[in-house]
Design a protein around this motif. Structure first.
Motif, mmCIF file in Angstrom:
data_model
loop_
_atom_site.group_PDB
_atom_site.id
_atom_site.type_symbol
_atom_site.label_atom_id
_atom_site.label_comp_id
_atom_site.label_asym_id
_atom_site.label_seq_id
_atom_site.Cartn_x
_atom_site.Cartn_y
_atom_site.Cartn_z
ATOM 1 N N ILE B 134 0.842 -1.207 0.000
ATOM 2 C CA ILE B 134 0.000 0.000 0.000
ATOM 3 C C ILE B 134 0.874 1.252 0.000
ATOM 4 C CG2 ILE B 134 -1.765 1.308 1.267
ATOM 5 C CD1 ILE B 134 -2.738 -1.405 2.432
ATOM 6 N N GLU B 135 1.912 1.224 0.826
ATOM 7 C CA GLU B 135 2.784 2.402 0.952
ATOM 8 C C GLU B 135 3.577 2.687 -0.329
ATOM 9 O OE1 GLU B 135 3.546 2.151 5.789
ATOM 10 O OE2 GLU B 135 4.961 1.176 4.406
ATOM 11 N N ARG B 140 -3.389 6.164 -3.756
ATOM 12 C CA ARG B 140 -4.169 5.115 -3.107
ATOM 13 C C ARG B 140 -5.190 4.569 -4.106
ATOM 14 N NH1 ARG B 140 -8.453 3.209 -0.404
ATOM 15 N NH2 ARG B 140 -8.114 2.263 1.646
ATOM 16 N N MET B 166 -5.811 0.383 7.045
ATOM 17 C CA MET B 166 -5.540 1.025 5.760
ATOM 18 C C MET B 166 -6.392 0.487 4.612
ATOM 19 S SD MET B 166 -1.387 0.883 6.169
ATOM 20 C CE MET B 166 -0.927 2.000 4.837
#
Lengths: 307, 307
Positions: B134-135, B140, B166
């Motif tokens: 995700i990072e 996103r 998240m």
């Protein structure tokens, strides 16, 4: 359309992780009749109790439109009594006590006024008694639904098979379907059981819903996901009552209408488990029932159209 | 809409009551990608294998429209291997062997061409790696779906909770929902888990179907009653693949469309269990998929209109 309900009217004492009751009203025919009463009038009960059974409860049944002329009250005898304790998962239970009492020599007498009944719901009872009821009806009902349990499979299989061959719809749970058929797969079990006589089989899976089978079709109805299941006692009978009640009201025994009947049965069962015994299924109003049925519609309906 | 799938690509060896395999192709991302490929193109895989992994299988994935530029092949290393034996009920299994191999130091590199992916499916993996993925995305994704398992709850709860906060949708089974929430009731469990971050929770109940929850709504999809469940391995991942594949195709993440996605996922899972491993979900045709979805429609649809 009038409905004949045969089964136990009894006392239960129940322990769940949430609490414990003294003797309360129970019995398969009690739950079936009460649940059916939300869908149809003219419900005719055949059962037996002792003179320890409260007259007020019989009046409660009458207020629900249930004719109790066929409820024998045996002087000096005691009503059937069952006591059980549920485990933490609420899916399994231990029987603590069973006192057959009046059931020991129950002879199901059908009042003449009941002879015209067009649908018959046989609650769980000795298979010989269920058979006797069918034999005592002058005309075969348009639909005969039978509930039974593993105890009769263990102890009276031959007699159970005879009765089974005379009915249209059988309701049992998943473990019982496996036991009766010797098949683990419920699809295979259903086909074997349909070969034993009934044209339809309902497999009750408790919190996992219910399956309806005929020779060619299958329908599934979920149980409503509930915050808490307080007491599962009578849920299967309440399900059967909603099911047969809807069929009696509509006089339609097509597969499509049985699907609807299973949803109504599931809705009634979801009330039953919310309180001890019959507490929750006495005195519901129509709006509560409709709202609950709508919850089932919302729970499973989706919109996919394939071309 | 393009889809990014991250998870294991691996070898399995499976024993069921019906038979036993040598090393066959497995892995969460394999099942997810294959199932999704029946609904959407432009599937981008991030995973890692050793140089023992067959090039022919990678070609199979490519033929299903799965981009494997993000599949790292580690020279001189071995692929992740899992071996297990199912019990007679097919619902429980024992792990016989787990060899992490390339997974031990898996660093999920996202190819630049994958950066535009609008949906992300995180197959079951160490929660730190899921978080890293995700990072490493510059933007996103519109929807992040995460699968996980009890092992991470037992060993890395803090890290799991960070990743959970998240994502948009979590998929776990009923036992895991109870473990993660400390609630036995799945309704209460769902509300607690939704409080941990995800807006949606899917609870997979195997042969008993699946539940979709958001804060206010619940939807239930059954599993198809099958004559035989041959091998349950990968069924949950295949379900997730059908689910995310339909969402990626339609670019619609409304609750109503997620209902449809769950039916498509359930249909794909019902194929998966019919044969060992990925055998049944490779090379299906559109008609087979449509017919299976129609079976689900027939299984649960009924017609009740309340006024």
């Amino acid at each position: 359309m009038s409905l004949l309900v045969v089964g136990t009217v009894a006392f239960d004492a129940i322990e769940t992780p949430f609490g414990k009751t003294d003797k309360i009203i129970g019995g398969a025919a009690t739950y079936i009749s009460l649940a059916a009463s939300y869908f149809t009038g003219n419900i005719n009960l055949v059962s037996v109790v002792g003179d320890d059974f409260p007259a007020a409860t019989i009046k409660d049944l009458n207020r629900h439109g249930i004719n109790t002329d066929g409820l024998q009250v045996k002087k000096g005898q005691k009503s059937f009594f069952w006591s059980g304790r549920y485990h933490n998962d609420m899916n399994t239970r231990d029987t603590l006590d069973t006192q057959l009492n009046v059931l020991l020599d129950f002879d199901p007498v059908i009042p003449e006024a009941y002879q015209s009944c067009e649908m018959l719901m046989l609650g769980n009872l000795m298979p010989q008694i269920q058979k006797k009821v069918i034999e005592r009806l002058h005309n075969r009902p348009k639909l005969i639904v039978m509930d039974t349990m593993n105890f009769w499979m263990d102890t009276q299989m031959a007699s159970l098979m005879e009765t089974l061959a005379m009915v249209d719809v059988l309701t049992i749970n998943d473990a019982e379907a496996r036991q009766l058929s010797g098949e683990y797969s419920l699809v295979k079990a259903a086909q074997k059981i349909i070969g034993m006589g009934p044209q339809m089989l309902i497999i009750k899976k408790g919190e996992h819903g219910a399956l309806l089978f005929n020779k060619d079709q299958v329908f599934f109805a979920p149980a409503l996901p509930l915050e808490d299941v307080f007491d599962p006692t009578g849920a299967g009978d309440t399900f059967a009552g909603g099911f047969i009640g809807h069929l009696a009201r509509t006089r339609d025994i097509s597969f499509d209408n049985m699907k609807r009947a299973i949803i109504f049965g599931s809705a009634m069962a979801s009330f039953c488990v919310e309180k001890f015994g019959t507490e929750r299924i006495i005195g519901l109003n129509q709006e509560e029932v409709d709202d609950r049925v709508q919850e089932f519609v919302d729970l499973v309906q989706f919109d996919i159209t394939l071309v």
